[in-house]
Scaffold this motif. Sequence first.
Motif, PDB file in Angstrom:
ATOM      1  N   HIS A  97      -7.705 -37.036  12.729  1.00 46.17           N
ATOM      2  CA  HIS A  97      -7.835 -35.682  12.174  1.00 46.17           C
ATOM      3  C   HIS A  97      -7.599 -34.586  13.217  1.00 46.17           C
ATOM      4  O   HIS A  97      -7.676 -33.398  12.889  1.00 46.17           O
ATOM      5  N   VAL A 117     -11.842 -39.674  13.340  1.00 42.51           N
ATOM      6  CA  VAL A 117     -11.953 -38.332  13.922  1.00 42.51           C
ATOM      7  C   VAL A 117     -10.698 -38.045  14.753  1.00 42.51           C
ATOM      8  O   VAL A 117     -10.104 -36.960  14.658  1.00 42.51           O
ATOM      9  N   GLY A 123     -11.110 -32.981  12.805  1.00 43.21           N
ATOM     10  CA  GLY A 123     -12.129 -34.032  12.810  1.00 43.21           C
ATOM     11  C   GLY A 123     -13.460 -33.576  13.395  1.00 43.21           C
ATOM     12  O   GLY A 123     -14.501 -34.208  13.177  1.00 43.21           O
ATOM     13  N   CYS A 163     -13.978 -44.090   6.122  1.00 46.27           N
ATOM     14  CA  CYS A 163     -13.178 -43.616   7.276  1.00 46.27           C
ATOM     15  C   CYS A 163     -11.697 -43.898   7.039  1.00 46.27           C
ATOM     16  O   CYS A 163     -10.838 -43.054   7.313  1.00 46.27           O
ATOM     17  N   SER A 219      -8.739 -41.119   6.411  1.00 48.63           N
ATOM     18  CA  SER A 219      -7.637 -41.109   7.388  1.00 48.63           C
ATOM     19  C   SER A 219      -6.293 -41.268   6.685  1.00 48.63           C
ATOM     20  O   SER A 219      -5.307 -40.609   7.059  1.00 48.63           O
ATOM     21  N   VAL A 247     -15.137 -36.693   7.912  1.00 52.00           N
ATOM     22  CA  VAL A 247     -15.141 -37.637   9.038  1.00 52.00           C
ATOM     23  C   VAL A 247     -16.113 -37.230  10.143  1.00 52.00           C
ATOM     24  O   VAL A 247     -16.606 -38.088  10.881  1.00 52.00           O
ATOM     25  N   SER A 248     -16.404 -35.923  10.251  1.00 50.79           N
ATOM     26  CA  SER A 248     -17.369 -35.511  11.284  1.00 50.79           C
ATOM     27  C   SER A 248     -18.754 -36.070  10.934  1.00 50.79           C
ATOM     28  O   SER A 248     -19.507 -36.490  11.809  1.00 50.79           O
TER      29      SER A 248
END
Length: 384
Positions: free
Chosen positions: A339, A336, A343, A258, A262, A350-351
């Motif tokens: 994003h 998320v 996202g 994550c 990011s 990330v989803s």
Amino acid sequence: MMDLTFTEEQELLRQAAQEFAETRIAPKISEMEETGRVNDEVVRALGEAEMMALTIPEEYGGLGLGYTARLIALEEIGKVSVATAMMLQVLGLGIEPIILAGSEEQKQKYLPGLASGERLATVAVTEATGGSDPGGSRSTYKKDGDDYIINGRKVFITNSHIADTIVALARDEEDDSGRAFSTFIVEAGMEGFKATHREHKVGMRGCNTGELSFENCRVSKDNLLGVEGKGMRVAMAAIGDVGRGGMVGCALGLHAACLEASLKFASERILYGKPISNLQSIQNKLAEMKIDLDAGRLLGYRAAAIQDKGIRSSNEFAVAKYFTTEAAQKAAKVAVDIHGGYGCMEEFAVSRYYRDAAVLGPSAGTSDIMKVIIAGWILKPYRK
Ligand SMILES: Cc1cc2nc3c(=O)[nH]c(=O)nc-3n(C[C@H](O)[C@H](O)[C@H](O)COP(=O)(O)OP(=O)(O)OC[C@H]3O[C@@H](n4cnc5c(N)ncnc54)[C@H](O)[C@@H]3O)c2cc1C
């Protein structure tokens, strides 16, 4: 003095696990996500790379590298595919009761195949009557000559449909106290044993979760694991140290993924003429993700280091499991958010991390249960 760095051997393992995950697992992720099935090639590759052998002693065909090594491998694999890390974590969890309580014959019979990946393991404790309360399990066994007959149904079992070596917990039908549990090694193909319902999970779609049914399943006394009536202790020791430790590895991997996604997105996404990583609010989010990741790593590797000294570490792992799974869930939500609309789109990893994070909590005990364990641990000296 306390050393918080990896040894050269551990660093080499980390690099090997990272390369393995990127070359052998990453290319299979979209297929696993679409089908919701375990990928056979991934399972084979895990065996070839000796990922199931890490904690198995060398005399039984393992690498004997211990639990810090296992945590390193799970974290690196979890960065790429937390579903695969979860599968591997429970393969290890199924092996542990045999290491802990198996007879010499059982170790000789099962561990070499489990180390090479020829055999695949799981632990079957949870029942519909409540995972947080394993004492409420209804599955039973009864003695019949030299055999035992098992009846019951297990739910939410990882590797349910791929495992052929199942460590199953059942209660003694004839014991009135309700506290006499035993563990048995059940093999796929034994009469009366069947993997039944497959779950469709919101996340970790590339690992298999489902139900197991035991209908007058006859096992020989050679399949009793450890002392009859003391099986709960074996199951809880394995889940407390290796099960929780494995979930820490999954959570750390997901959290690191994550953060990496990011950092990349925030450095590339231009708003107001500049990357959004220039916005202090975004920087704060990134910094908080890093602080939590490092704190989680310290907790997880502390517990694994204790375990590697041969000392029980389920309390330390309860602290680490609570912190790392909660932190990874928070990191997935923040990733998320960073994003924006992207996202929510499946093209962005990330989803998937967000869906996978939802599945991190219950396995090897929920966050509520971790707090119950931690409170029991710290209150022990004050109990009268
Ligand atoms: C993906 C996945 C894989 C799994 N793999 C395995 C496996 O391989 N083998 C296996 O045996 N099991 C496995 N499990 C089962 C897992 O161990 C249980 O889901 C877990 O222990 C919780 O049990 P439960 O789902 O029955 O929830 P419940 O026990 O019904 O809990 C419901 C709620 O009550 C709360 N609660 C319960 N007791 C307390 C308490 N004393 N104080 C405060 N709150 C409490 C819980 O935190 C939760 O919020 C898996 C589960 C999942 C989701």
